[in-house]
Scaffold this active site. Structure first.
Site, PDB file in Angstrom:
ATOM      1  CG  ASP A   1      -1.888   1.129   1.292  1.00 26.46           C
ATOM      2  OD1 ASP A   1      -1.785   2.044   0.455  1.00 26.46           O
ATOM      3  OD2 ASP A   1      -2.757   1.109   2.182  1.00 26.46           O
TER       4      ASP A   1
ATOM      5  CG  ASP B   1      -2.736   3.274  -2.645  1.00 31.62           C
ATOM      6  OD1 ASP B   1      -3.829   2.697  -2.552  1.00 31.62           O
ATOM      7  OD2 ASP B   1      -2.176   3.841  -1.694  1.00 31.62           O
ATOM      8  CD  GLU B   2      -5.446  -0.943  -0.080  1.00 31.28           C
ATOM      9  OE1 GLU B   2      -5.920  -1.787   0.679  1.00 31.28           O
ATOM     10  OE2 GLU B   2      -6.025   0.127  -0.346  1.00 31.28           O
TER      11      GLU B   2
HETATM   12  N1  DCP Z   1      -8.636   7.954  -2.115  1.00 33.95           N
HETATM   13  C1  DCP Z   1      -9.728   8.736  -2.470  1.00 33.95           C
HETATM   14  N2  DCP Z   1     -10.783   8.841  -1.611  1.00 33.95           N
HETATM   15  C2  DCP Z   1     -10.806   8.210  -0.419  1.00 33.95           C
HETATM   16  C3  DCP Z   1      -9.688   7.403  -0.044  1.00 33.95           C
HETATM   17  C4  DCP Z   1      -8.620   7.303  -0.929  1.00 33.95           C
HETATM   18  O1  DCP Z   1      -9.739   9.321  -3.558  1.00 33.95           O
HETATM   19  N3  DCP Z   1     -11.830   8.320   0.404  1.00 33.95           N
HETATM   20  C5  DCP Z   1      -7.464   7.901  -3.022  1.00 33.95           C
HETATM   21  C6  DCP Z   1      -6.388   8.869  -2.595  1.00 33.95           C
HETATM   22  C7  DCP Z   1      -5.315   8.037  -1.976  1.00 33.95           C
HETATM   23  C8  DCP Z   1      -5.482   6.715  -2.683  1.00 33.95           C
HETATM   24  O2  DCP Z   1      -6.865   6.627  -3.015  1.00 33.95           O
HETATM   25  O3  DCP Z   1      -4.023   8.610  -2.141  1.00 33.95           O
HETATM   26  C9  DCP Z   1      -5.060   5.550  -1.827  1.00 33.95           C
HETATM   27  O4  DCP Z   1      -5.850   5.447  -0.661  1.00 33.95           O
HETATM   28  P1  DCP Z   1      -5.266   4.971   0.714  1.00 33.95           P
HETATM   29  O5  DCP Z   1      -6.421   4.653   1.589  1.00 33.95           O
HETATM   30  O6  DCP Z   1      -4.244   3.937   0.512  1.00 33.95           O
HETATM   31  O7  DCP Z   1      -4.598   6.279   1.314  1.00 33.95           O
HETATM   32  P2  DCP Z   1      -3.193   6.919   1.031  1.00 33.95           P
HETATM   33  O8  DCP Z   1      -2.357   6.107   0.126  1.00 33.95           O
HETATM   34  O9  DCP Z   1      -3.405   8.325   0.561  1.00 33.95           O
HETATM   35  O10 DCP Z   1      -2.552   7.013   2.467  1.00 33.95           O
HETATM   36  P3  DCP Z   1      -1.959   5.816   3.348  1.00 33.95           P
HETATM   37  O11 DCP Z   1      -0.519   6.161   3.553  1.00 33.95           O
HETATM   38  O12 DCP Z   1      -2.722   5.862   4.627  1.00 33.95           O
HETATM   39  O13 DCP Z   1      -2.148   4.553   2.592  1.00 33.95           O
HETATM   40 MG    MG Z   2      -2.117   4.056   0.420  1.00 32.02          MG
END
Ligand code: DCP
Ligand code: MG
Length: 398
Positions: free
Chosen positions: A9, A103-104
């Site tokens: 992730d 991203d996951e």
């Molecule tokens: N995303 C989005 N709306 C949301 C959650 C996420 O558009 N409600 C998008 C933006 C994030 C991406 O998906 O960058 C990946 O989500 P993650 O939950 O993995 O969050 P992040 O990668 O941003 O942060 P983390 O470091 O907690 O994984």
């Molecule tokens: Mg993420």
């Protein structure tokens, strides 16, 4: 054989990409999301999270919490390209990938780590390779199952690399709050707390799930098992992408001859190495030929015994090629293997004479240590120094 699941992730994905591409944003609170008055936060950089900003919060609220923040619209196309790169990297390790979002992803590593010291080293390698290719950081969790792997990638964020070993499942999660159980949302959390369950360990040590049934109904058993770190869900990989191959378009069209023979040796080497890295063997070998008028053909054959040997891939590739009537210069060649099974499974089903096995293993190890190309057999060395280089923009896999 022990099952190992990995969860990858990316850290603060959209925001990290913006910080990567705009160095002036690094170290500053970056908020990516809809910029209209009704917009919501897609994600926030770790700097912005210190202000209490998180995904799905309204942008208006985020502005209030951090007026000096940098507010940006998402560039989905850029994120998608990076996501493809990450996926390609992971697919060089295993075809058993279940993508969850851009991203996951979950990866099933079972058997794969025989090429490495252990599953932790596989995680390290994937994390490093992602950073090298994208300058972005992935957090990685490795565990006996999906629930724990996802939890592990989250527990050490950002820049995490955590393994939950066999035998440590229940102990690792015992002191975590019940909301850390997969599938426990706010409502279930409240129900559990009201009944006196605050920590996962309190559920795990119940004699059975019966006392949970009045609280959780049909979910009781699943949550009881989860609290002990048990989760049998398989990694749901795409069964369609079950092939490993390489192809290249050449800078100069090629005509039949010795150089083409060397190309088959090169593909056989590349593909066999990828198979071995993934702990796989394949039964069906295909070649692809594109002529300079773009006419494209493929030929394939199935072996009796699945293989990961470059000698076999080379011999079969050349055999298939020799059956094609070559009348025009060649623009592209490729070789791929499908009908994949894990090498361990293969051992129990078939017996293959182990020609060259020691040698190819040694070459793989040296290349891992010193980089690809350090060790080359004669034919490959000549190729690397020939003028037949690929057109980089058209390099790909099939
Ligand atoms: N995303 C989005 N709306 C949301 C959650 C996420 O558009 N409600 C998008 C933006 C994030 C991406 O998906 O960058 C990946 O989500 P993650 O939950 O993995 O969050 P992040 O990668 O941003 O942060 P983390 O470091 O907690 O994984
Ligand atoms: Mg993420």
């Amino acid at each position: 054989m022990r099952r190992w699941v990995m969860h990858v992730d990316m850290d603060a994905f959209y925001a990290s990409v913006e910080q990567r591409d705009n160095p002036e944003y690094r170290g500053r609170p970056v908020i990516v999301g809809g910029l209209s008055s009704r917009g919501v936060v897609a994600t926030a950089s770790y700097e912005a999270r210190q202000f209490g900003i998180h995904s799905a919060m309204s942008m208006v609220k985020a502005h209030k919490l951090c007026p000096e923040g940098i507010f940006l619209r998402p560039r989905i196309d850029v994120y998608r390209d990076i996501s493809d790169t990450i996926h390609t990297i992971m697919s060089h390790y295993t075809p058993y990938i279940e993508p969850l979002s851009l991203d996951e992803a979950f990866l099933d590593l079972t058997g794969l780590h025989t090429q490495y010291k252990g599953p932790y080293e596989v995680g390290r390698a994937i994390k490093d390779e992602i950073f090298e290719a994208t300058s972005l950081i992935a957090s990685v969790g490795i565990a006996p199952n999906k629930y724990l792997a996802k939890l592990a990638s989250d527990l050490r964020k950002p820049d995490g690399l955590m393994i939950i070993p066999y035998g440590e499942e229940a102990r690792t999660i015992a002191s975590l709050p019940v909301k850390r159980l997969w599938g426990v949302g706010k409502r279930t959390e409240d129900i559990l707390k009201e009944a006196g369950f605050y920590k996962i360990g309190q559920i795990a040590t119940l004699p059975d799930e019966r006392s949970l049934i009045p609280l959780l109904g049909s979910q009781a058993k699943r949550i009881y098992l989860m609290a002990q770190g048990i989760d049998d869900r398989p990694v749901e990989y795409d069964r369609m992408i079950q092939s490993i191959g390489n192809e290249e378009t050449y800078l100069d069209d090629m005509v039949d001859g010795e150089k083409i023979d060397r190309e088959w040796y090169y593909y056989a080497h590349k593909v066999a190495k990828r198979l071995r890295e993934a702990g796989l063997k394949g039964q069906t070998i295909s070649i692809k030929i594109r002529f300079n008028d773009f006419k494209t053909l493929t030929r394939q054959t199935s072996l009796q015994i699945p293989t990961d040997s470059e000698e076999t891939l080379y011999r079969v590739g050349v055999m298939l090629y020799n059956k094609v009537k070559i009348t025009k210069p060649i623009r592209l060649l490729g070789l791929s293997v499908s009908g994949l099974i894990s090498a361990d499974e293969q051992m129990s089903l078939f017996e293959e004479p182990a020609h060259h096995e020691g040698l190819t293993k040694a070459v793989d190890l040296l290349e891992k240590k010193f980089g690809e190309g350090i060790v080359m057999k004669g034919a490959l060395w000549e190729r690397a120094h020939s003028k037949y280089r690929k057109r980089d923009d058209e390099d790909g896999t099939f």
